[in-house]
Design an enzyme around this catalytic site. Structure first.
Site, PDB file in Angstrom:
ATOM      1  N   CYS A  50      -3.227   4.530  -0.220  1.00  0.00           N
ATOM      2  CA  CYS A  50      -4.336   4.259   0.700  1.00  0.00           C
ATOM      3  C   CYS A  50      -5.243   3.156   0.169  1.00  0.00           C
ATOM      4  O   CYS A  50      -5.762   2.334   0.933  1.00  0.00           O
ATOM      5  CB  CYS A  50      -5.148   5.528   0.938  1.00  0.00           C
ATOM      6  SG  CYS A  50      -4.206   6.871   1.704  1.00  0.00           S
ATOM      7  N   ARG A 127      -0.376   7.969   8.185  1.00  0.00           N
ATOM      8  CA  ARG A 127      -0.732   6.550   8.279  1.00  0.00           C
ATOM      9  C   ARG A 127      -0.455   6.060   9.698  1.00  0.00           C
ATOM     10  O   ARG A 127       0.612   5.534   9.993  1.00  0.00           O
ATOM     11  CB  ARG A 127       0.054   5.739   7.257  1.00  0.00           C
ATOM     12  CG  ARG A 127      -0.125   6.219   5.843  1.00  0.00           C
ATOM     13  CD  ARG A 127       0.616   5.387   4.809  1.00  0.00           C
ATOM     14  NE  ARG A 127       0.704   6.122   3.570  1.00  0.00           N
ATOM     15  CZ  ARG A 127      -0.309   6.309   2.727  1.00  0.00           C
ATOM     16  NH1 ARG A 127      -1.495   5.792   3.011  1.00  0.00           N
ATOM     17  NH2 ARG A 127      -0.166   7.014   1.637  1.00  0.00           N
TER      18      ARG A 127
END
Length: 213
Positions: A50, A127
């Site tokens: 991330c 995601r």
């Protein structure tokens, strides 16, 4: 178990409305009317994949802004976690996160957009990336697994392709980049198909023609 109470978001339909707390104060979908919005989720703050994605979005921030697009991140973390992570990225990587991040502890926005994927993640957002146009329509959805980071350059390319297609009434071939030829919509009738070869396009066959912009 599938949650049938929340319908899945649909391409070319109105994007799910939201009113959410962010690191820049409360934000609603209506705040982005007249602009493109890139809404993207990540599983958790202070995680390595991330972090690479947020750095990439931050470095591309000005390029998105030049195309009239705003960035809006999201994870199922608190304001304090988001702020601490933003400060950590600036300190450790020298990159400033200038876009807001939704603190979606209730998972309200994540569920509305289908960011919670049973079997992949029950308590974290996967995601997911959503491109919403200036009229509030959901134009593209891209999902990545937890273990593989997304390509921010591809998301930017997709934005440019959508904007170019809208402006020029055309379609884009695989891996299209600005300056490449675009695809002319196929003819809708037999007579138009017979006439296509003489219309001045680069025509391979009646259904496949390209042109320069």
């Amino acid at each position: 178990m599938t949650d049938f109470a929340t319908p899945a978001p649909q391409l070319n339909a109105p994007a799910p409305a939201f009113n959410a707390p962010t690191t820049h104060g409360p934000k609603t979908l209506a705040d982005y009317a007249g602009k493109w919005l890139i809404l993207f989720s990540h599983p958790a703050d202070f995680t390595p994949v991330c972090t690479t994605e947020f750095i990439a979005f931050a470095k591309k921030h000005d390029a998105f802004a030049a195309r009239g697009a705003e960035l809006l991140g999201l994870s199922i973390d608190s304001h304090y976690s988001h702020i601490a992570w933003m400060l950590n990225i600036k300190e450790k990587f020298g990159v400033e996160i200038r876009f807001p991040i939704i603190a979606d502890l209730s998972m309200t926005v994540a569920r509305a957009y289908g960011m919670i994927q049973p079997g992949a993640s029950d308590t974290s957002a996967v995601r997911a990336t959503f491109l919403i146009d200036p009229e509030g329509k959901l134009r593209a959805m891209v999902y990545y697994p937890m273990i593989a980071g997304r390509s921010v350059d591809e998301i930017y390319r997709l934005l440019v392709a959508l904007q170019t297609a809208d402006a020029n009434k055309c379609a884009m071939p695989e891996s299209w980049q600005p300056g490449d030829a675009v695809i002319v919509p196929p003819p809708a009738t037999a007579a138009a198909a017979l006439a296509r070869a003489g219309e001045g396009y680069d025509t391979v066959d009646w259904y496949y023609s390209t042109r320069a912009l």
